[in-house]
Design an enzyme around this catalytic site. Structure first.
Site, PDB file in Angstrom:
ATOM      1  N   GLU A  96       0.823  -1.217   0.000  1.00  0.00           N
ATOM      2  CA  GLU A  96       0.000   0.000   0.000  1.00  0.00           C
ATOM      3  C   GLU A  96       0.848   1.254   0.000  1.00  0.00           C
ATOM      4  O   GLU A  96       0.555   2.228  -0.704  1.00  0.00           O
ATOM      5  CB  GLU A  96      -0.917  -0.001   1.225  1.00  0.00           C
ATOM      6  N   ILE A 106      -2.191   7.571   1.331  1.00  0.00           N
ATOM      7  CA  ILE A 106      -3.460   7.441   0.602  1.00  0.00           C
ATOM      8  C   ILE A 106      -3.754   5.962   0.359  1.00  0.00           C
ATOM      9  O   ILE A 106      -2.980   5.280  -0.304  1.00  0.00           O
ATOM     10  CB  ILE A 106      -3.399   8.193  -0.740  1.00  0.00           C
ATOM     11  N   GLY A 149      13.377  18.634   3.096  1.00  0.00           N
ATOM     12  CA  GLY A 149      13.331  17.183   3.106  1.00  0.00           C
ATOM     13  C   GLY A 149      12.290  16.597   2.178  1.00  0.00           C
ATOM     14  O   GLY A 149      12.003  15.405   2.227  1.00  0.00           O
ATOM     15  N   ASP A 185       9.518   8.386 -10.708  1.00  0.00           N
ATOM     16  CA  ASP A 185       8.832   7.985  -9.488  1.00  0.00           C
ATOM     17  C   ASP A 185       7.337   7.793  -9.756  1.00  0.00           C
ATOM     18  O   ASP A 185       6.745   6.779  -9.366  1.00  0.00           O
ATOM     19  CB  ASP A 185       9.046   9.035  -8.396  1.00  0.00           C
ATOM     20  N   LYS A 212       4.841   4.255  -9.888  1.00  0.00           N
ATOM     21  CA  LYS A 212       3.556   4.129  -9.199  1.00  0.00           C
ATOM     22  C   LYS A 212       2.447   3.724 -10.164  1.00  0.00           C
ATOM     23  O   LYS A 212       1.566   2.936  -9.815  1.00  0.00           O
ATOM     24  CB  LYS A 212       3.225   5.445  -8.494  1.00  0.00           C
ATOM     25  N   GLY A 248       6.781  11.371   2.988  1.00  0.00           N
ATOM     26  CA  GLY A 248       7.167  11.647   4.361  1.00  0.00           C
ATOM     27  C   GLY A 248       7.066  10.411   5.231  1.00  0.00           C
ATOM     28  O   GLY A 248       6.367   9.445   4.908  1.00  0.00           O
TER      29      GLY A 248
END
Length: 410
Positions: free
Chosen positions: A122, A129, A179, A193, A197, A292
């Site tokens: 997940e 999400i 960050g 990236d 996904k 994060g």
């Protein structure tokens, strides 16, 4: 449920902290007790920094895997992570990972190696999400026509800052300082990236992970302030959007100008949003922090709880604990053995204890037999020597019972 964590970076450390600090709350809400059984990381200073007891530190991947029901992979990258996941599945363990590149490129290999659902990811898409559980659980009987969304918080933050008048280089620098962006932001800004996904989401829907070679990909590194100003003049916003059109069998990641009435219009900063169009229930949109430590770790914890239903067969696994004669040659040492057994029980397994005779007891019995016969009968010798082990097992059973646990000698 025994949880092994491989990788104690930002996300892995957060997962460890949540399981350690909120374990009782998780058990109360879910009815499932999750215990960290082993951890491993390349940066050994992390063990001291996180206050991890030495007995939780795994010697290698195999040590971590055999002492875990669920293996959490937060190493990142591909080679070491691939080895860990493959070995875990081969040893019939359940795996939870946030590694989008790993699932995108090797998901087909992993799925073929396990006859049951043993791989959960997940956190690989959209951070906190719950898009994958939505597709797998709630929308399982729906026909998914299209998925589109803002899938990368780094690029969304950069574009949001540029909309305020900042140039690309300055916006990227701020993202790195906060960050939100890696020191090497290539995967994010070139769109890779987001493409990984999309590959993962395609695999969830179709059962086949295509990798990113089939996805048309364009990033944001060529965008400047004038592009955003031109879009704003036309009443539009520029966003990096990933789209999968299942009806046309095409997927792409590219900057797009969107209208004010688009549901992705107000998704700014590091937020992600994913829109799913179905044949039965129309459109769904999920929105939240897509990157994060906290959002990603939360998704991993949710996967651990989902995975625990499938890993129930591994829970309370039987393990054999063998203690030699020097380990049980006194009452104090036998008490130490009982405490080690108790600790193993609390880790979520059922131990079977095998103990030798106390100290040199077997040697003494051999000498005693020689005083009686130069060639003692084999059966009677077995009966004699067994008394040494019977003495040990009875005493160990008593010591375990003294700690409040059930135990019987056989």
């Amino acid at each position: 449920m025994r949880i092994g964590i491989a990788g104690l970076g930002t996300v892995g450390s957060c997962v460890y902290a949540i399981l350690k600090d909120k374990g009782d709350e998780i058990e109360k809400r879910s009815g499932r007790k999750c215990i960290v059984s082993k951890v491993i990381t390349r940066t050994h200073s992390k063990y001291d920094k996180l206050g991890i007891p030495s007995d939780l530190v795994a010697e290698d991947f195999e040590d971590l895997i055999i002492n875990s029901d669920i293996v959490v992979e937060t190493i990142g990258g591909s080679e070491a992570a691939r080895k860990l996941v493959k070995q875990s599945l081969e040893l019939n363990r359940t795996v939870v990972t946030a590694n989008k590149m790993l699932i995108s490129e090797f998901g087909n290999e992993f799925m073929n190696s396990s006859p049951i659902k043993s791989l959960f990811f997940e956190a690989a898409v959209g951070g906190g999400i719950p898009i994958i559980s939505l597709l797998e659980d709630y929308l399982i009987f729906h026909g998914i026509k299209r998925i589109r969304g803002i899938l990368n918080g780094t690029t969304n933050f950069i574009l949001s800052e540029m909309q305020k008048g900042m140039d690309y280089a300055s916006a990227l620098k701020i993202a790195q300082e906060k960050g939100y962006a890696e020191a090497d932001p290539t995967s994010d800004v070139k769109g890779y990236d987001a493409a990984y996904k999309l590959s993962v989401l395609t695999g969830v829907k179709t059962g086949v992970f295509p990798g990113i070679s089939t996805i048309e990909t364009k990033g944001i590194e060529g965008i400047d302030k004038s592009d955003l100003e031109r879009a704003a003049t036309a009443g539009k916003k520029l966003k990096l959007i990933g789209t999968i059109d299942f009806e046309r069998e095409v997927a792409s990641v590219q900057p797009q100008e969107i209208e004010r009435n688009d549901p992705l219009w107000s998704v700014d900063g590091v937020e992600n949003a994913i829109e799913v169009e179905t044949d039965l229930s129309g459109r769904f949109i999920l929105r939240g922090e897509g990157a994060g430590a906290q959002p990603t770790a939360t998704a991993i914890i949710s996967d651990i709880l989902r995975a625990s239903r499938y890993a129930e067969k591994q829970s309370n696994s039987v393990v054999i604990m063998k203690f030699g004669g020097t380990s049980v040659d006194s009452a104090e040492k036998i008490k130490d053995v009982a405490e080690r057994v108790q600790k193993k029980v609390l880790s979520g397994v059922k131990p079977v204890i095998v103990v030798s005779a106390m100290g040199v007891e077997t040697d003494k019995l051999h000498e005693l037999a020689k005083e009686i016969s130069s060639k003692p009968n084999g059966r009677e010798m077995d009966m004699l020597l067994a008394t040494g082990e019977q003495k040990s097992i009875a005493l160990v059973a008593m010591a375990i019972q003294e700690l409040g646990m059930k135990s019987i000698s056989l």
